[in-house]
Design an enzyme around this catalytic site. Structure first.
Site, PDB file in Angstrom:
ATOM      1  N   TYR A 186      -0.882   0.132  10.163  1.00 31.17           N
ATOM      2  CA  TYR A 186      -1.152  -0.576   8.907  1.00 31.17           C
ATOM      3  C   TYR A 186       0.010  -0.388   7.930  1.00 31.17           C
ATOM      4  CZ  TYR A 186      -3.448  -1.464   4.380  1.00 31.17           C
ATOM      5  OH  TYR A 186      -3.775  -1.917   3.125  1.00 31.17           O
ATOM      6  N   LYS A 226       2.587  -3.253   6.445  1.00 29.93           N
ATOM      7  CA  LYS A 226       2.801  -3.475   5.004  1.00 29.93           C
ATOM      8  C   LYS A 226       4.287  -3.292   4.659  1.00 29.93           C
ATOM      9  CE  LYS A 226      -1.287  -4.461   3.265  1.00 29.93           C
ATOM     10  NZ  LYS A 226      -1.527  -5.782   2.635  1.00 29.93           N
ATOM     11  N   SER A 234       0.839  -1.206   0.000  1.00 30.46           N
ATOM     12  CA  SER A 234       0.000   0.000   0.000  1.00 30.46           C
ATOM     13  C   SER A 234       0.868   1.247   0.000  1.00 30.46           C
ATOM     14  CB  SER A 234      -0.860  -0.020   1.266  1.00 30.46           C
ATOM     15  OG  SER A 234      -1.426   1.249   1.507  1.00 30.46           O
TER      16      SER A 234
END
Lengths: 328, 328
Positions: free
Chosen positions: A151, A155, A127
Site C-alpha cells: 500500500y 501511494k 499516506s
C-alpha cells in the site's frame, strides 16, 4: 465549477461532500456540478442546489477514467484506494486499484489535454505509509520514502507520478499525506490502523473494542474534520508557493495509545476505558512497527495546513460531528 | 549459473559481459549460460566457453519479459532504459520502456514463481537522477527522491517496485544508483549528461568537444570500470546485510567541470584542453541544474562498493581500457 470526487463513498469522501454542499462553493467560486464516483454507489447529498451525478465505477477498468475526464471537471479529488491490510493480502488487487487506477486517471487527464487545453486541479490523498522504519525521532520534509507495505509503495508511486505530471503541466496536482484518521466513524474496516479509532469510538458508544498493540505505541493522527480541511486547503492553495515537490506530509498529532486512553478517561470516564480489551495481534504489531510515529511537517504548516493539537480535541470533534454532542 | 543481461548492447552492458566472460564465473560459481538481450542485436562475446543466446527484444512488448524469464535465469541484470534526454522528449516512450518494461519484468518473475518456486538475484541500475534540487551539500542515504525529470521519476518508481517485490520474496533484488559514468566510450548519445564524457574523451583522441555548461558545475562521477565493479558486487553481496532499503547510491567522485579540465591538462596537456569549445545550451543547463553534485554514500561504502577517488584516475582508466594505454 465542476468537482469530481473519486472515492466518494468512503469516509473522507462523504465528509468532504457534506462540507462542499454546506459551503456551496470553494475558493470564492460556486460549485455548479458534483460528480461522485466509487466502486460502491455513492449517496447523492441532500440540500445541494447544483447538478449531481453519482456513478459506480472502478477506475482501473479500461475506459473508466476517460469517461469521467471527458466531462472536463475543474477540480478532481482522487481519494480512491484499497486500504493497507487489503493491499497487503491481495498483491494484484492492490496494484491494480492503487497504482493502475491512479495512473489511468492521470493518463486520462493528459490525453484529454492533448485534444484541447485542459489543466484541472487534482488533489491526491497519499499516506504516511510511504515512510518505512527506521525513522528519525521526527520525520521532516526531506526524509526518504521507503515503504514497508505494498500500500505504501503504491501511494509513493502515485506521488512520483503526480509530481511528474504536474511538472509537465498536465494538471495542477498536489498530494497530501494524511495522518491516520482518528476517530473514524462507522464500523471497523480492513485497514491495519483501524484499532486507533476502534478503541475510542466503540467505548464512546458503550461497545467493547480490541487493542492489538502495546499502549507504548506512538502514532500520528488527525480528525476526519481536519482531513476535510486539508483537502479544501489543497484544492485552493496557490501551487506556485508549493514548488516542484508536490507531495506534503500533513500536520497531525503525535500520541501514544496510552495518551489516547488517558484522553478517553478524561472525556468519558473509567467505564469507557474498561471497554478496551487487550488482545495482542502479531500481524498487526509487525505492520504498525514499520509505521511512522512523529513528524515535523514544516512545509505544510508554512503553507497553512492545520490539525488538532491534543487528543481531547480529537475526541470532542467526534462527539460533536458523530454523536450529536453527547456520549452514548 | 545462467545469467540474463537486459540492455546488453549498451555501454555498461557490453563492459559487464566482457568482465563476466574474462572471469568465467561469479561469486565462486561458474557461468554456464549467458542470455544477452537488447532492442538492438547484442554482440555475442568472443572467448566464452558456455552457452550464449543473443536476443533482440523490447521488454515493454506483451510477452517479451515472460519469454526471457521462462528460462529461469539465476541472475538478472536489468540495465535497459531510455536515457534522460529521450525520456524527457518523448513522454510516452519513456514511461513505456522505463516504467512498463521494468514492471513487466518484475511481474514475469513473480508469475514464474507462482508456477514453481523461483527467486533469482536481480540487479537494477537506477540513477542519481532520482534526486532533484534543492539538495544538501552532500546527499546522504536518508534524502528523499523528488526527481525533476521523467527519467528520474521512472527510475524512482522502479526502485519502489524493486523494494516491494524483494520484500514480498518474489526475487532477491538490489537497485544501484549509478553516478554519471565518465568517461563513456564511443560516440555521444542522447543522454543530457553526455558532455561530461565528451569533453574528455574527444580531446584525448584529438577531436573537438562542446561544453554546454559553466566550468563551475559540480557533478558525481564514476568510471565504466567502477560501474562494472558495482554490478558484480551487487550480484554477489549478501542481501541480508542490506535490509529492506534495497536501493543504494553508489560511491563516486564529486568534481567540477574545471577540475575535470585540470585533470585533462595534467594527463594530456594544453593542446587537449584547447579542443573544448564553450557553447552554452540553456536546455542542458536547466536539466543539469536539477541534478545532484555530491553524495555521502555511507551505506554503499560500508557494504564494500568502491569507486575512483580523483579525476586523473578516471582518465587513466579510460586510457587503459579504451585507448590501449596511449593517448591518440
Amino acid at each position: 465549477m465542476h468537482v469530481l470526487i473519486i472515492g466518494a463513498a468512503g469516509m473522507v469522501g462523504s465528509k468532504l461532500i457534506g462540507r462542499l454542499v454546506a459551503d456551496g462553493g470553494l475558493g470564492g467560486r460556486a460549485i455548479e456540478a458534483l460528480t461522485l464516483v466509487d466502486v460502491m454507489p455513492p449517496a447523492a447529498p441532500a440540500g445541494f442546489g447544483g447538478k449531481v451525478a453519482t456513478l459506480t465505477a472502478d477506475l482501473s477498468q479500461p475506459g473508466a477514467a476517460e469517461k469521467l475526464i471527458a466531462a472536463r471537471p475543474d477540480l478532481i479529488f482522487h481519494l480512491a484506494a484499497i486500504v493497507s491490510g487489503e493491499a497487503e493480502a491481495d498483491f494484484e488487487k492492490g496494484y491494480r486499484i492503487n497504482l493502475d487506477g491512479t495512473r489511468d486517471l492521470f493518463e486520462a487527464i493528459r490525453r484529454e489535454g492533448l485534444r484541447a487545453p485542459y489543466r484541472p486541479r487534482l488533489v491526491f490523498t497519499s499516506s504516511i505509509a510511504v515512510f518505512g522504519a527506521p525513522f528519525p525521532e521526527k520525520i521532516d520534509d526531506n526524509f526518504l520514502s521507503t515503504p514497508l507495505t505494498s500500500y505504501g509503495t503504491q501511494k509513493a508511486i502515485g506521488e512520483l507520478l503526480l509530481s511528474d505530471y504536474a511538472r509537465r503541466g498536465f494538471f495542477d496536482g498536489i498530494g497530501i499525506r494524511l495522518p491516520t484518521i482518528c476517530i473514524r466513524p462507522g464500523k471497523p474496516n480492513k485497514a491495519a490502523s483501524g484499532f486507533f479509532s476502534n478503541i475510542l469510538r466503540e467505548p464512546l458508544s458503550g461497545i467493547e473494542a480490541v487493542l492489538p498493540v502495546a499502549e507504548t505505541v506512538r502514532h500520528w493522527h488527525a480528525s476526519p474534520r481536519a482531513a476535510v480541511g486539508f483537502l479544501l486547503h489543497a484544492a485552493t492553495l496557490d501551487l506556485a508557493q508549493v514548488g516542484p515537490r508536490r507531495n506534503l506530509s500533513m500536520p497531525g498529532l503525535s500520541a501514544t495509545i496510552g495518551e489516547q486512553i488517558e484522553a478517553l478517561r478524561r472525556v468519558a470516564g473509567e467505564k469507557a476505558v474498561k471497554l478496551i480489551r487487550h488482545e495482542p495481534d502479531p500481524v498487526i504489531q509487525k505492520i504498525v512497527a514499520g509505521w511512522p510515529s512523529n513528524f515535523d511537517p514544516a512545509r505544510a504548516l508554512s503553507l497553512g495546513f492545520r490539525a488538532e493539537s491534543n487528543f481531547d480535541e480529537i475526541i470532542r470533534v467526534h462527539i460533536e460531528d458523530e454523536l450529536g454532542g453527547r456520549i452514548g
